[in-house]
Write an enzyme that holds these catalytic residues in place. Structure first.
Site, PDB file in Angstrom:
ATOM      1  N   ILE A  44      -5.859   7.666   3.732  1.00 33.54           N
ATOM      2  CA  ILE A  44      -7.286   7.919   3.501  1.00 33.54           C
ATOM      3  C   ILE A  44      -8.163   6.976   4.334  1.00 33.54           C
ATOM      4  O   ILE A  44      -9.321   7.291   4.615  1.00 33.54           O
ATOM      5  CB  ILE A  44      -7.606   7.775   1.986  1.00 33.54           C
ATOM      6  CG1 ILE A  44      -8.843   8.578   1.615  1.00 33.54           C
ATOM      7  CG2 ILE A  44      -7.715   6.319   1.561  1.00 33.54           C
ATOM      8  CD1 ILE A  44      -9.070   8.690   0.112  1.00 33.54           C
ATOM      9  N   GLY A 106       0.293  -7.469   2.170  1.00 31.76           N
ATOM     10  CA  GLY A 106      -0.872  -6.610   1.943  1.00 31.76           C
ATOM     11  C   GLY A 106      -0.563  -5.319   1.207  1.00 31.76           C
ATOM     12  O   GLY A 106      -1.331  -4.359   1.296  1.00 31.76           O
ATOM     13  N   HIS A 113       6.347   2.894   0.156  1.00 35.55           N
ATOM     14  CA  HIS A 113       5.918   3.885   1.151  1.00 35.55           C
ATOM     15  C   HIS A 113       6.081   3.320   2.549  1.00 35.55           C
ATOM     16  O   HIS A 113       6.060   2.098   2.748  1.00 35.55           O
ATOM     17  CB  HIS A 113       4.464   4.301   0.923  1.00 35.55           C
ATOM     18  CG  HIS A 113       3.520   3.148   0.805  1.00 35.55           C
ATOM     19  ND1 HIS A 113       3.366   2.437  -0.368  1.00 35.55           N
ATOM     20  CD2 HIS A 113       2.693   2.560   1.717  1.00 35.55           C
ATOM     21  CE1 HIS A 113       2.480   1.468  -0.177  1.00 35.55           C
ATOM     22  NE2 HIS A 113       2.063   1.522   1.078  1.00 35.55           N
ATOM     23  N   HIS A 115       4.453   3.410   6.421  1.00 37.91           N
ATOM     24  CA  HIS A 115       3.315   3.785   7.267  1.00 37.91           C
ATOM     25  C   HIS A 115       3.862   4.264   8.614  1.00 37.91           C
ATOM     26  O   HIS A 115       4.703   3.602   9.210  1.00 37.91           O
ATOM     27  CB  HIS A 115       2.424   2.573   7.546  1.00 37.91           C
ATOM     28  CG  HIS A 115       1.777   1.985   6.324  1.00 37.91           C
ATOM     29  ND1 HIS A 115       0.444   2.168   6.030  1.00 37.91           N
ATOM     30  CD2 HIS A 115       2.269   1.215   5.328  1.00 37.91           C
ATOM     31  CE1 HIS A 115       0.153   1.528   4.904  1.00 37.91           C
ATOM     32  NE2 HIS A 115       1.245   0.937   4.461  1.00 37.91           N
TER      33      HIS A 115
END
Ligand code: 5GP
Ligand code: ZN
Length: 132
Positions: A44, A106, A113, A115
């Site tokens: 997002i 972070g 997940h 990236h």
């Protein structure tokens, strides 16, 4: 004790988990790829021209908690990363698969997940910003 198929599915889902809600279709996302083990959708708040997240369908919180039983899944997520890179046209130019584990890295969503980042030159990986 007997569970319905729907109830059984929910055993692997953590209530109030953002990515569980997305993979179960209770939160919107822009889907890029999906199979029986994982789903990939656009981040997002992208930090690269292409920024896709690959998320296991079953809730796994941290890489740190992964066991031998997660090996197949983790390998699968990496292969899906390469597939998503091809699908989004960044495979040839180069791309990065990254997983943030814990506070210093972070991690903000506590559902494991990967990236997928690419579509242009990426910054240098892992530059320290200071103490935790
Ligand atoms: P982390 O920092 O935990 O490794 O990455 C979490 C990622 O999830 C961030 O890049 C963030 O932009 C993304 N994210 C947070 N909320 C949402 C959301 O509601 N939908 C989507 N598609 N991505 C989200
Ligand atoms: Zn979850």
């Amino acid at each position: 004790m007997w569970w319905t198929a729907e109830e059984e599915k929910n055993q692997l889902r953590q209530q109030d988990c953002l990515f569980c809600n997305i993979v179960h279709g209770d939160m919107p996302s822009t889907e890029i790829y999906s199979d029986d083990q994982c789903m990939a959708f656009n981040d997002i708040n992208p930090v690269a021209n292409v920024h896709v997240l690959i998320v296991p369908r079953d809730h796994v919180t941290y890489l740190t908690g992964a066991t031998e039983q997660h090996e197949q899944l983790l390998g699968h997520l990496m292969r899906v990363g390469a597939r998503v890179a091809r699908q989004t046209g960044i495979s040839e130019g180069g791309y990065r698969l990254a997983m943030n584990q814990g506070v210093d890295a972070g991690q903000i969503v506590d559902h494991l997940h990967i990236h997928v980042l690419g579509g242009g030159l990426l910054d240098k990986l892992g530059t320290p910003l200071g103490p935790s």
